[in-house]
Design a protein around this motif. Structure first.
Motif, PDB file in Angstrom:
ATOM      1  N   MET A 125      14.347  23.040  44.136  1.00 42.57           N
ATOM      2  CA  MET A 125      14.824  22.404  45.345  1.00 42.57           C
ATOM      3  C   MET A 125      14.591  23.357  46.519  1.00 42.57           C
ATOM      4  O   MET A 125      14.970  24.516  46.475  1.00 42.57           O
ATOM      5  CB  MET A 125      16.311  22.108  45.194  1.00 42.57           C
ATOM      6  CG  MET A 125      16.884  21.396  46.376  1.00 42.57           C
ATOM      7  SD  MET A 125      18.561  20.851  46.071  1.00 42.57           S
ATOM      8  CE  MET A 125      19.449  22.103  46.938  1.00 42.57           C
ATOM      9  N   ARG A 126      13.951  22.891  47.540  1.00 44.02           N
ATOM     10  CA  ARG A 126      13.711  23.700  48.730  1.00 44.02           C
ATOM     11  C   ARG A 126      14.625  23.243  49.854  1.00 44.02           C
ATOM     12  O   ARG A 126      14.983  22.083  49.946  1.00 44.02           O
ATOM     13  CB  ARG A 126      12.258  23.563  49.166  1.00 44.02           C
ATOM     14  CG  ARG A 126      11.345  24.151  48.138  1.00 44.02           C
ATOM     15  CD  ARG A 126      10.080  24.551  48.762  1.00 44.02           C
ATOM     16  NE  ARG A 126       9.270  25.174  47.734  1.00 44.02           N
ATOM     17  CZ  ARG A 126       8.268  25.945  47.984  1.00 44.02           C
ATOM     18  NH1 ARG A 126       7.924  26.181  49.203  1.00 44.02           N
ATOM     19  NH2 ARG A 126       7.580  26.484  47.012  1.00 44.02           N
ATOM     20  N   ILE A 127      14.944  24.187  50.722  1.00 44.16           N
ATOM     21  CA  ILE A 127      15.780  23.832  51.867  1.00 44.16           C
ATOM     22  C   ILE A 127      14.896  23.435  53.042  1.00 44.16           C
ATOM     23  O   ILE A 127      13.754  23.886  53.145  1.00 44.16           O
ATOM     24  CB  ILE A 127      16.734  24.975  52.251  1.00 44.16           C
ATOM     25  CG1 ILE A 127      15.968  26.216  52.699  1.00 44.16           C
ATOM     26  CG2 ILE A 127      17.654  25.313  51.100  1.00 44.16           C
ATOM     27  CD1 ILE A 127      16.861  27.307  53.261  1.00 44.16           C
ATOM     28  N   ASP A 128      15.430  22.607  53.912  1.00 43.40           N
ATOM     29  CA  ASP A 128      14.672  22.221  55.098  1.00 43.40           C
ATOM     30  C   ASP A 128      15.063  23.132  56.258  1.00 43.40           C
ATOM     31  O   ASP A 128      15.945  23.992  56.133  1.00 43.40           O
ATOM     32  CB  ASP A 128      14.869  20.738  55.429  1.00 43.40           C
ATOM     33  CG  ASP A 128      16.313  20.370  55.743  1.00 43.40           C
ATOM     34  OD1 ASP A 128      17.093  21.240  56.189  1.00 43.40           O
ATOM     35  OD2 ASP A 128      16.661  19.198  55.563  1.00 43.40           O
ATOM     36  N   SER A 129      14.412  22.942  57.391  1.00 44.41           N
ATOM     37  CA  SER A 129      14.636  23.834  58.532  1.00 44.41           C
ATOM     38  C   SER A 129      16.068  23.763  59.047  1.00 44.41           C
ATOM     39  O   SER A 129      16.649  24.778  59.441  1.00 44.41           O
ATOM     40  CB  SER A 129      13.634  23.552  59.653  1.00 44.41           C
ATOM     41  OG  SER A 129      13.705  22.208  60.059  1.00 44.41           O
ATOM     42  N   GLN A 130      16.681  22.593  59.021  1.00 45.78           N
ATOM     43  CA  GLN A 130      18.073  22.458  59.485  1.00 45.78           C
ATOM     44  C   GLN A 130      19.013  23.256  58.576  1.00 45.78           C
ATOM     45  O   GLN A 130      19.909  23.957  59.060  1.00 45.78           O
ATOM     46  CB  GLN A 130      18.478  20.992  59.515  1.00 45.78           C
ATOM     47  CG  GLN A 130      19.876  20.763  60.057  1.00 45.78           C
ATOM     48  CD  GLN A 130      20.203  19.284  60.197  1.00 45.78           C
ATOM     49  OE1 GLN A 130      19.323  18.435  60.147  1.00 45.78           O
ATOM     50  NE2 GLN A 130      21.461  18.978  60.370  1.00 45.78           N
ATOM     51  N   GLN A 131      18.805  23.180  57.266  1.00 44.06           N
ATOM     52  CA  GLN A 131      19.641  23.941  56.331  1.00 44.06           C
ATOM     53  C   GLN A 131      19.419  25.442  56.509  1.00 44.06           C
ATOM     54  O   GLN A 131      20.360  26.231  56.438  1.00 44.06           O
ATOM     55  CB  GLN A 131      19.320  23.537  54.889  1.00 44.06           C
ATOM     56  CG  GLN A 131      19.752  22.127  54.543  1.00 44.06           C
ATOM     57  CD  GLN A 131      19.168  21.670  53.222  1.00 44.06           C
ATOM     58  OE1 GLN A 131      17.989  21.850  52.945  1.00 44.06           O
ATOM     59  NE2 GLN A 131      20.006  21.058  52.402  1.00 44.06           N
ATOM     60  N   VAL A 151       9.385  26.676  55.358  1.00 42.82           N
ATOM     61  CA  VAL A 151      10.551  26.503  56.225  1.00 42.82           C
ATOM     62  C   VAL A 151      10.711  27.687  57.175  1.00 42.82           C
ATOM     63  O   VAL A 151      11.178  27.528  58.302  1.00 42.82           O
ATOM     64  CB  VAL A 151      11.837  26.275  55.392  1.00 42.82           C
ATOM     65  CG1 VAL A 151      12.279  27.543  54.689  1.00 42.82           C
ATOM     66  CG2 VAL A 151      12.954  25.745  56.288  1.00 42.82           C
ATOM     67  N   HIS A 152      10.293  28.872  56.756  1.00 45.69           N
ATOM     68  CA  HIS A 152      10.438  30.051  57.607  1.00 45.69           C
ATOM     69  C   HIS A 152       9.536  29.987  58.838  1.00 45.69           C
ATOM     70  O   HIS A 152       9.774  30.687  59.811  1.00 45.69           O
ATOM     71  CB  HIS A 152      10.116  31.326  56.827  1.00 45.69           C
ATOM     72  CG  HIS A 152      11.074  31.574  55.707  1.00 45.69           C
ATOM     73  ND1 HIS A 152      10.775  32.392  54.668  1.00 45.69           N
ATOM     74  CD2 HIS A 152      12.321  31.100  55.467  1.00 45.69           C
ATOM     75  CE1 HIS A 152      11.793  32.432  53.826  1.00 45.69           C
ATOM     76  NE2 HIS A 152      12.738  31.647  54.291  1.00 45.69           N
ATOM     77  N   HIS A 153       8.525  29.163  58.779  1.00 40.89           N
ATOM     78  CA  HIS A 153       7.554  29.097  59.870  1.00 40.89           C
ATOM     79  C   HIS A 153       7.593  27.756  60.609  1.00 40.89           C
ATOM     80  O   HIS A 153       6.706  27.465  61.396  1.00 40.89           O
ATOM     81  CB  HIS A 153       6.163  29.381  59.320  1.00 40.89           C
ATOM     82  CG  HIS A 153       6.092  30.713  58.619  1.00 40.89           C
ATOM     83  ND1 HIS A 153       6.096  31.903  59.313  1.00 40.89           N
ATOM     84  CD2 HIS A 153       6.085  31.037  57.315  1.00 40.89           C
ATOM     85  CE1 HIS A 153       6.064  32.910  58.451  1.00 40.89           C
ATOM     86  NE2 HIS A 153       6.064  32.414  57.235  1.00 40.89           N
ATOM     87  N   SER A 154       8.628  26.971  60.361  1.00 46.77           N
ATOM     88  CA  SER A 154       8.728  25.686  61.050  1.00 46.77           C
ATOM     89  C   SER A 154       9.038  25.924  62.530  1.00 46.77           C
ATOM     90  O   SER A 154       9.597  26.949  62.912  1.00 46.77           O
ATOM     91  CB  SER A 154       9.824  24.822  60.420  1.00 46.77           C
ATOM     92  OG  SER A 154      11.101  25.337  60.743  1.00 46.77           O
TER      93      SER A 154
END
Length: 130
Positions: free
Chosen positions: A1-7, A34-37
């Motif tokens: 499970m990956r986290i999104d930018s908001q999380q 996500v680190h580069h969003s």
């Protein structure tokens, strides 16, 4: 499970709140998208309290004890053929594995003592994962 930018931004805000007297708070970003969003980049740009090491070697995760703990947890999942069907069950199983691992004698010391050897291996591989 990956986290999104908001999380991820919520996580960074929690980190900032937990270190009120540290300025700046230095963090390492790896290659996860996500680190580069754009949302994360904007948030970091707006929060000068956070300092990011963007030039950290790609294999830096190999040196972080917490990454080793998660690898050990995944190995436990595989060895015991643990399967979960909800996020709630996942957290319960991860917590059980974490407690089991960290209660082993010298577990934490062994994680830390591996770092110099892993660093040597990364240097030999010119920054690539070991």
């Amino acid at each position: 499970m990956r986290i999104d930018s908001q999380q991820y931004v919520a996580f960074l805000e929690e980190v900032m709140a937990s270190y009120p007297k540290v300025d700046p708070i230095s963090i390492v970003h790896n290659k996860y998208p996500v680190h580069h969003s754009l949302k994360v980049k904007k948030w970091l740009g707006d929060n000068i309290k956070m300092s990011v090491f963007y030039s950290w070697p790609p294999a830096s995760g190999d040196l972080m004890p917490m990454d080793a703990v998660f690898t050990d947890i995944l190995n436990e999942f595989d060895a015991k053929q643990i399967r979960v069907h909800s996020e709630k069950d996942l957290y319960k199983e991860v917590e059980k594995c974490f407690l089991m691992l960290t209660q082993k004698e010298n577990y934490v010391n062994s994680l830390i003592s591996r770092i110099p050897l892993q660093l040597q291996q990364i240097v030999l591989k010119k920054g690539e994962s070991v």
